[in-house]
Design a protein around this motif. Structure first.
Motif, mmCIF file in Angstrom:
data_model
loop_
_atom_site.group_PDB
_atom_site.id
_atom_site.type_symbol
_atom_site.label_atom_id
_atom_site.label_comp_id
_atom_site.label_asym_id
_atom_site.label_seq_id
_atom_site.Cartn_x
_atom_site.Cartn_y
_atom_site.Cartn_z
ATOM 1 N N TYR A 73 8.356 7.955 -5.626
ATOM 2 C CA TYR A 73 7.697 7.493 -6.863
ATOM 3 C C TYR A 73 8.701 7.049 -7.927
ATOM 4 O O TYR A 73 8.406 6.164 -8.719
ATOM 5 N N LEU A 80 0.090 14.818 -2.204
ATOM 6 C CA LEU A 80 -0.148 13.541 -1.537
ATOM 7 C C LEU A 80 -1.502 13.004 -1.976
ATOM 8 O O LEU A 80 -2.363 13.771 -2.414
ATOM 9 N N PRO A 81 -1.734 11.682 -1.837
ATOM 10 C CA PRO A 81 -3.032 11.119 -2.233
ATOM 11 C C PRO A 81 -4.159 11.775 -1.445
ATOM 12 O O PRO A 81 -4.083 11.884 -0.222
ATOM 13 N N SER A 123 0.846 -1.207 0.000
ATOM 14 C CA SER A 123 0.000 0.000 0.000
ATOM 15 C C SER A 123 0.878 1.252 0.000
ATOM 16 O O SER A 123 0.608 2.217 -0.726
ATOM 17 N N ASN A 164 -12.699 8.880 -6.412
ATOM 18 C CA ASN A 164 -11.539 9.391 -7.144
ATOM 19 C C ASN A 164 -10.457 9.853 -6.153
ATOM 20 O O ASN A 164 -10.749 10.505 -5.160
ATOM 21 N N ILE A 165 -9.212 9.480 -6.434
ATOM 22 C CA ILE A 165 -8.095 9.926 -5.590
ATOM 23 C C ILE A 165 -7.174 10.798 -6.421
ATOM 24 O O ILE A 165 -6.674 10.371 -7.459
ATOM 25 N N THR A 166 -7.009 12.040 -5.985
ATOM 26 C CA THR A 166 -6.128 12.942 -6.727
ATOM 27 C C THR A 166 -4.817 13.084 -5.956
ATOM 28 O O THR A 166 -4.759 12.821 -4.754
ATOM 29 N N MET A 167 -3.780 13.516 -6.643
ATOM 30 C CA MET A 167 -2.485 13.736 -6.004
ATOM 31 C C MET A 167 -2.321 15.237 -5.798
ATOM 32 O O MET A 167 -2.378 15.996 -6.760
ATOM 33 N N ASP A 168 -2.069 15.665 -4.532
ATOM 34 C CA ASP A 168 -2.126 17.103 -4.264
ATOM 35 C C ASP A 168 -1.023 17.614 -3.335
ATOM 36 O O ASP A 168 -1.333 18.439 -2.484
ATOM 37 N N PRO A 173 -8.353 11.604 -1.249
ATOM 38 C CA PRO A 173 -9.641 11.086 -1.723
ATOM 39 C C PRO A 173 -10.656 12.220 -1.831
ATOM 40 O O PRO A 173 -10.783 13.024 -0.902
ATOM 41 N N PHE A 193 1.067 4.174 -2.672
ATOM 42 C CA PHE A 193 0.679 5.490 -2.148
ATOM 43 C C PHE A 193 1.556 5.849 -0.948
ATOM 44 O O PHE A 193 1.106 5.808 0.199
#
Ligand code: HEM
Length: 155
Positions: A64, A140-141, A28, A134-138, A143, A32
């Motif tokens: 990443y 960091l992950p 996990s 939906n999970i966006t990257m901002d 939701p 993420f």
């Protein structure tokens, strides 16, 4: 971890046996990473693979770069906890950083993660309110609905 009577506490030996649970947690954090990277400051001029990093410059390392690399993780986008049955080369899996400034709380984080997962799985029924959230990257992950869950004690 099964075989515990209701109310019986986990022991350190129990936690040491939870190898697959820790593989799930690691997989996990591979996909993420809670902390995606951090900065380092060059304290001397550094030559690296044909590049010069001058003294005083800041360098951003990110998890990443290696976590999503097929060079290190076969089929990197798939969730496959079993991949951690094989050893991972140093400085490739970095949710806790690496080197002299590696996370000082690594062991505590491992302990609490294993205990939390054990209790949530064995004592509660739970489900995601928005399974396809939906999970966006901002960066960091994040939701989009805050990932609410429905949770109730197992009968
Ligand atoms: C899943 C949980 C955690 C993750 C993913 C995590 C991740 C990290 C990462 C990536 C770093 C390195 C940052 C860098 O290199 O600049 C770090 C440093 C650190 N973490 Fe954690 N951490 C976790 C939990 C904890 C806990 C529970 C504690 C303390 C109780 C803790 C204390 C620290 C400290 C003190 C440092 C700085 C170490 C140093 O600079 O010498 N962390 N952590």
């Amino acid at each position: 971890m099964t075989g515990k009577r209701p109310g019986e506490n986990l022991t350190l030996d129990d936690l040491k046996k939870m190898k697959y649970s820790w593989q799930v947690a690691r997989e996990s954090m591979r996909l993420f990473p809670p902390i995606f990277g951090s900065f380092r400051k060059a304290i001397v001029d550094i030559e690296f693979e044909g590049f010069t990093i001058p003294k005083g410059w800041k360098v951003l390392w990110t998890a990443y770069g290696t976590h999503y690399s097929a060079e290190y993780f076969q089929d990197p986008l798939s969730f496959n906890p079993s991949r951690f049955e094989e050893p991972v080369p140093p400085y490739v899996f970095l949710p806790f950083g690496g080197g002299p400034r590696v996370c000082a709380g690594y062991q505590l984080a491992k302990l609490t993660t294993l205990i939390f997962v054990h209790l949530v799985v064995t004592r509660y029924d739970w489900s995601l309110l928005y399974p396809d959230e939906n999970i966006t990257m901002d960066p960091l992950p994040f939701p989009s609905h805050g990932m609410p869950i429905k949770i109730s004690p197992k009968m």
